[in-house]
Design an enzyme around this catalytic site. Structure first.
Site, PDB file in Angstrom:
ATOM      1  N   LYS A   9       5.200   5.843  -7.368  1.00 54.38           N
ATOM      2  CA  LYS A   9       4.190   6.096  -8.353  1.00 54.38           C
ATOM      3  C   LYS A   9       3.443   4.846  -8.570  1.00 54.38           C
ATOM      4  CE  LYS A   9       3.565   7.211 -13.242  1.00 54.38           C
ATOM      5  NZ  LYS A   9       4.508   7.684 -14.547  1.00 54.38           N
ATOM      6  N   SER A  18       3.028  11.663 -17.081  1.00 52.12           N
ATOM      7  CA  SER A  18       1.982  10.900 -16.256  1.00 52.12           C
ATOM      8  C   SER A  18       2.454  10.984 -14.603  1.00 52.12           C
ATOM      9  CB  SER A  18       1.659   9.416 -16.636  1.00 52.12           C
ATOM     10  OG  SER A  18       3.159   8.721 -16.651  1.00 52.12           O
ATOM     11  N   SER A  41       7.537  11.427 -18.857  1.00 56.30           N
ATOM     12  CA  SER A  41       6.421  11.407 -17.674  1.00 56.30           C
ATOM     13  C   SER A  41       7.362  11.632 -16.234  1.00 56.30           C
ATOM     14  CB  SER A  41       5.626  10.016 -17.920  1.00 56.30           C
ATOM     15  OG  SER A  41       4.886  10.166 -18.804  1.00 56.30           O
TER      16      SER A  41
END
Length: 488
Positions: free
Chosen positions: A81, A156, A180
């Protein structure tokens, strides 16, 4: 050779160890698949083709020299990420503010994965500074759900979840501030683990809300996630919140046995606001666990009804503080239009941050301001304590808690941003876990009538990762993993 893309990370790791495929061959196949598919899904912000192939060569040498005998995922290509720092690689947080930022160091989790023989493919898309539930607030454009590109992948960590589901990475790292990792895992039909707060070092994770953030893995199977979590867990002197714990052999929990486990379901978790297909899939999972010998019942979970407002007050307050460092001076975006220092700050931050980030920072500044600090922020901290106490009381009776991840499956692109309140309420079942610092695992348990994945979560006691991994593994043996229909 492309058939290897249907394997789990664990299965590919075994093929590499058995010398049935080389690390370089596996990496080349993976990169070719990304080139073919990522235009459709937009999982990556930065793809590291040359670097990944160079890593593959080095990892192959280490495997042949016997250095990585105890690393089940050595040589397996993975993704990270884009809020986790990799030395000399753009780490943007999907924001214009950090569009050109290259950190001079590796995050601790990256050091540990490199040590375990990981091959890093690139940095995945996300909601800007991890603020969002759909991966639509990214400065670089939205990621799309591999099951149906008209729908969001969640957020996210949507880029990481979508990359794993779309077979553009065998596993990925995400971060979980209020769900997330778990929510995009549920939307994309993969598995994700949010570990106990302090189990995994946050050094090198660009902070959203420091008391809530945790790094964790996303994979196609429970064993994949257990192996990754084992590799990245442990004390770190560079992170004051990292705890000194032992017993990180999570692979030992991969046992198909839930006999005698006590599992609670909060009464409000399967109420009228939850889609019927989700309730049906949760009921089926409960039936499977019961047939395997677990004891499951409903109970009242105290104070959890106030989790969403408490979470957004605390998270926005911490975000307001953490993001104050981005001023256009030291690194990141700097406005070209200013006269004087104050205008430099104002213009750089106004132009560098997106609307959702500015919205949350303003809420945070408000709840921390004089006259409102006690009325909002201090009250939210008290509610957080009550939620923690409610969980501790529940764990006096139960080994773990089971429930849905979200009241609905993945919404269509654009729906959530047009109704921010609905987006915030989609976190209703996940944020309490972060407020209490508990571990939780998300895994797929079926599909709705539109064919979209449905996920459930198992919430454990502090440092109860082995229990939830064992229960999730047992469920997975009965339910299995399903590839997105578009890839079949």
């Amino acid at each position: 050779m492309k058939d290897i893309m249907t394997l789990s990370a664990f299965e590919l790791g075994k093929l590499i160890k058995d010398k049935k495929i080389s690390v370089v061959e596996a990496t080349k196949v993976q990169l070719e698949v990304i080139r073919q598919r990522d235009a459709s899904y937009h999982c990556y912000i930065t793809l590291l083709e040359e670097e990944a192939l160079a890593q593959a060569v080095q990892v192959q040498k280490r495997i042949e020299q016997g250095e990585l005998a105890d690393s089940p995922l050595a040589g397996v290509p993975m993704a990270v990420k884009d809020n986790i720092c990799i030395k000399n690689v753009k780490t943007t947080c999907a924001s214009r503010m950090l569009h050109n930022f290259e950190p001079p160091y590796d995050a601790t989790v990256i050091e540990r994965l490199k040590g375990a023989g990981a091959v890093i493919l690139g940095k995945t898309n996300m909601d800007e500074f991890a603020m969002g539930s759909t991966t639509e607030t990214s400065f670089f454009g939205a990621t799309k759900n591999p099951w149906n590109t008209a729908h969001v992948p969640g957020g996210s960590s949507g880029g990481s979840a979508a990359a794993v589901a779309a077979e553009e990475a065998y596993y990925a790292l995400g971060s979980d501030t209020g769900g997330s990792i778990r929510q995009p895992a549920g939307y994309c039909g993969v598995t994700g683990i949010k570990p106990t707060y302090g189990t995994v070092s946050r050094y090198g994770l660009i902070a959203y809300a420091s008391s809530l953030d945790q790094i964790g893995p996303l994979g196609r199977t429970v064993p994949d996630c257990a192996a990754v979590l084992e590799a990245i867990s442990g004390h770190d002197g560079k992170d004051s919140t990292a705890l000194s714990q032992t017993g990180y052999r999570y692979r030992d929990a991969l046992v198909d046995d839930v006999k005698g486990m006590r599992i609670g379901i909060p009464k409000g978790y399967l109420g009228s606001g939850v889609e019927e297909d989700i309730r049906d899939c949760i009921d089926n999972a409960v039936k499977i666990l019961t047939e395997k010998g677990a004891w499951v019942e409903e109970f009242d979970l105290e104070a959890v009804d106030y989790a969403v407002p408490a979470y957004y007050v605390i998270a926005c307050a911490e975000a307001s503080s953490n993001l104050s460092r981005f001023d256009g001076v030291k690194y990141g975006y700097c406005s070209s239009k200013y006269e004087g220092l104050q205008e430099l700050y104002k213009n750089s931050r106004s132009e560098g941050f997106g609307e959702e980030v500015k919205h949350r920072m303003m809420i945070g500044a408000f709840v921390l301001s004089s006259g409102y600090y006690d009325a909002f922020y201090m009250k939210a901290l008290k509610v957080r304590t009550l939620i923690n106490q409610g969980f501790q009381k529940a764990f006096n009776q139960y080994d773990m808690i089971l429930g849905p991840i979200s009241p609905q499956t993945a919404p269509k692109l654009g729906e959530s941003l047009s109704d921010p309140l609905k987006m915030y309420l989609s976190d209703i079942f996940t944020v309490s876990v972060n407020l209490a610092g508990l571990p939780a695992i998300s895994l797929p348990c079926g599909r709705d009538q539109r064919g979209l994945p449905i996920g459930l979560q198992l919430i454990g006691k502090h440092f109860g990762e082995k229990d939830i991994i064992r229960a999730a593994y047992s469920l997975e043996q009965a339910i299995g993993y399903t590839r997105p229909t578009a890839l079949v």
